[in-house]
Every structure is written in structure tokens, then in C-alpha cells.
Write a protein that holds these residues in place. Structure first.
Motif, PDB file in Angstrom:
ATOM      1  N   ASP A  28       1.897  -8.099   4.042  1.00 36.03           N
ATOM      2  CA  ASP A  28       0.747  -8.451   2.951  1.00 36.03           C
ATOM      3  C   ASP A  28       1.187  -8.421   1.355  1.00 36.03           C
ATOM      4  O   ASP A  28       1.888  -7.343   1.220  1.00 36.03           O
ATOM      5  CB  ASP A  28      -0.083  -7.537   3.019  1.00 36.03           C
ATOM      6  CG  ASP A  28      -1.382  -7.767   2.262  1.00 36.03           C
ATOM      7  OD1 ASP A  28      -1.480  -7.679   1.047  1.00 36.03           O
ATOM      8  OD2 ASP A  28      -2.426  -8.605   2.939  1.00 36.03           O
ATOM      9  N   THR A  30      -0.277  -7.972  -0.929  1.00 33.58           N
ATOM     10  CA  THR A  30      -0.854  -6.987  -2.025  1.00 33.58           C
ATOM     11  C   THR A  30      -0.688  -5.723  -1.493  1.00 33.58           C
ATOM     12  O   THR A  30      -1.604  -5.002  -0.967  1.00 33.58           O
ATOM     13  CB  THR A  30      -2.516  -7.332  -2.134  1.00 33.58           C
ATOM     14  OG1 THR A  30      -2.901  -7.276  -0.747  1.00 33.58           O
ATOM     15  CG2 THR A  30      -2.560  -8.994  -2.526  1.00 33.58           C
ATOM     16  N   GLN A  31       0.375  -5.247  -1.776  1.00 36.48           N
ATOM     17  CA  GLN A  31       0.719  -3.797  -1.214  1.00 36.48           C
ATOM     18  C   GLN A  31      -0.041  -2.778  -1.924  1.00 36.48           C
ATOM     19  O   GLN A  31      -0.252  -1.638  -1.292  1.00 36.48           O
ATOM     20  CB  GLN A  31       2.118  -3.670  -1.555  1.00 36.48           C
ATOM     21  CG  GLN A  31       3.357  -4.251  -1.024  1.00 36.48           C
ATOM     22  CD  GLN A  31       3.329  -4.073   0.429  1.00 36.48           C
ATOM     23  OE1 GLN A  31       3.125  -3.005   1.003  1.00 36.48           O
ATOM     24  NE2 GLN A  31       3.999  -5.059   1.186  1.00 36.48           N
ATOM     25  N   ASP A  32      -0.891  -3.032  -3.066  1.00 37.65           N
ATOM     26  CA  ASP A  32      -2.002  -2.148  -3.464  1.00 37.65           C
ATOM     27  C   ASP A  32      -3.068  -1.900  -2.655  1.00 37.65           C
ATOM     28  O   ASP A  32      -3.862  -0.794  -3.293  1.00 37.65           O
ATOM     29  CB  ASP A  32      -2.224  -2.468  -4.980  1.00 37.65           C
ATOM     30  CG  ASP A  32      -0.813  -2.818  -5.962  1.00 37.65           C
ATOM     31  OD1 ASP A  32       0.213  -2.035  -5.755  1.00 37.65           O
ATOM     32  OD2 ASP A  32      -0.883  -3.445  -6.642  1.00 37.65           O
ATOM     33  N   ASN A  33      -3.460  -2.807  -1.893  1.00 37.36           N
ATOM     34  CA  ASN A  33      -4.709  -2.718  -1.093  1.00 37.36           C
ATOM     35  C   ASN A  33      -4.350  -1.803   0.129  1.00 37.36           C
ATOM     36  O   ASN A  33      -3.597  -2.066   0.842  1.00 37.36           O
ATOM     37  CB  ASN A  33      -4.987  -4.171  -0.634  1.00 37.36           C
ATOM     38  CG  ASN A  33      -6.202  -4.265   0.371  1.00 37.36           C
ATOM     39  OD1 ASN A  33      -6.795  -2.915   0.566  1.00 37.36           O
ATOM     40  ND2 ASN A  33      -6.746  -5.468   0.655  1.00 37.36           N
ATOM     41  N   PRO A  34      -4.866  -0.599   0.069  1.00 35.70           N
ATOM     42  CA  PRO A  34      -4.920   0.523   1.301  1.00 35.70           C
ATOM     43  C   PRO A  34      -5.420   0.050   2.502  1.00 35.70           C
ATOM     44  O   PRO A  34      -4.887   0.553   3.642  1.00 35.70           O
ATOM     45  CB  PRO A  34      -5.579   1.660   0.818  1.00 35.70           C
ATOM     46  CG  PRO A  34      -6.630   1.142  -0.213  1.00 35.70           C
ATOM     47  CD  PRO A  34      -5.936  -0.162  -0.864  1.00 35.70           C
ATOM     48  N   ASN A  35      -5.868  -1.103   2.599  1.00 34.42           N
ATOM     49  CA  ASN A  35      -6.832  -1.638   3.836  1.00 34.42           C
ATOM     50  C   ASN A  35      -5.784  -2.855   4.351  1.00 34.42           C
ATOM     51  O   ASN A  35      -6.011  -3.335   5.679  1.00 34.42           O
ATOM     52  CB  ASN A  35      -8.064  -2.144   3.701  1.00 34.42           C
ATOM     53  CG  ASN A  35      -9.140  -1.258   3.268  1.00 34.42           C
ATOM     54  OD1 ASN A  35      -9.081  -0.079   3.911  1.00 34.42           O
ATOM     55  ND2 ASN A  35      -9.857  -1.359   2.284  1.00 34.42           N
ATOM     56  N   ALA A  36      -4.907  -3.425   3.659  1.00 37.33           N
ATOM     57  CA  ALA A  36      -3.876  -4.383   4.351  1.00 37.33           C
ATOM     58  C   ALA A  36      -2.900  -3.806   4.854  1.00 37.33           C
ATOM     59  O   ALA A  36      -2.225  -2.741   4.605  1.00 37.33           O
ATOM     60  CB  ALA A  36      -3.201  -4.919   3.059  1.00 37.33           C
ATOM     61  N   TRP A  38       0.589  -4.345   7.615  1.00 41.01           N
ATOM     62  CA  TRP A  38       1.465  -5.216   8.004  1.00 41.01           C
ATOM     63  C   TRP A  38       2.587  -4.529   8.935  1.00 41.01           C
ATOM     64  O   TRP A  38       2.610  -3.524   9.220  1.00 41.01           O
ATOM     65  CB  TRP A  38       2.310  -5.720   6.837  1.00 41.01           C
ATOM     66  CG  TRP A  38       2.886  -4.744   5.528  1.00 41.01           C
ATOM     67  CD1 TRP A  38       2.179  -4.146   4.649  1.00 41.01           C
ATOM     68  CD2 TRP A  38       4.239  -4.339   5.670  1.00 41.01           C
ATOM     69  NE1 TRP A  38       2.794  -3.365   4.093  1.00 41.01           N
ATOM     70  CE2 TRP A  38       4.177  -3.357   4.667  1.00 41.01           C
ATOM     71  CE3 TRP A  38       5.204  -4.590   6.520  1.00 41.01           C
ATOM     72  CZ2 TRP A  38       5.431  -2.850   4.310  1.00 41.01           C
ATOM     73  CZ3 TRP A  38       6.421  -4.069   6.275  1.00 41.01           C
ATOM     74  CH2 TRP A  38       6.612  -3.013   5.207  1.00 41.01           C
TER      75      TRP A  38
END
Length: 62
Positions: A28, A30-36, A38
Motif C-alpha cells: 500500500d 499510504t504506509q501512514d494508514n494503520p488499516n492498510a 500489504w
């Protein structure tokens, strides 16, 4: 077995590791998104996967 995680995602990239295996990846941006979530998983050569394929990854505790 206890299911820990089931993740469905599109394969973004397949890296050639060596003569025996490849690395299948979905990362992902957007590594900042804790819900993403990979993955990077090494698999034996000879698989039918290609970038753009949709896959399911299941992690179970034995």
C-alpha cells in the motif's frame, strides 16, 4: 488451526529472487494508514501469478 488474518488484494509486482523462487508483492502506498495491509511472500517458481491478479492470503496459527 486458528485463523489470524484473511486478506484479499491485487498483486502489484512479482520480483525474481533466484532460480527457485519469486516474491509476490502487494504494498500500500499510504504506509501512514494503520488499516492498510500489504504483503511480500516468496513462492516457488512455476506459479501462474502475474501483476494485476487478485489473490487471497490466509494466515493461520497451527
Amino acid at each position: 488451526m486458528t485463523k489470524v488474518l484473511e486478506l484479499e488484494s491485487v498483486v502489484e509486482f512479482i520480483a525474481d529472487i533466484n532460480d527457485q523462487k519469486d516474491c509476490v508483492m502487494s504494498q500500500d502506498p499510504t504506509q501512514d494508514n494503520p488499516n492498510a495491509l500489504w504483503f511480500n511472500i516468496d513462492i516457488p517458481k512455476g506459479h501462474p501469478l502475474k501483476a494485476g491478479d487478485r489473490v487471497r492470503v490466509i494466515i493461520e496459527k497451527l
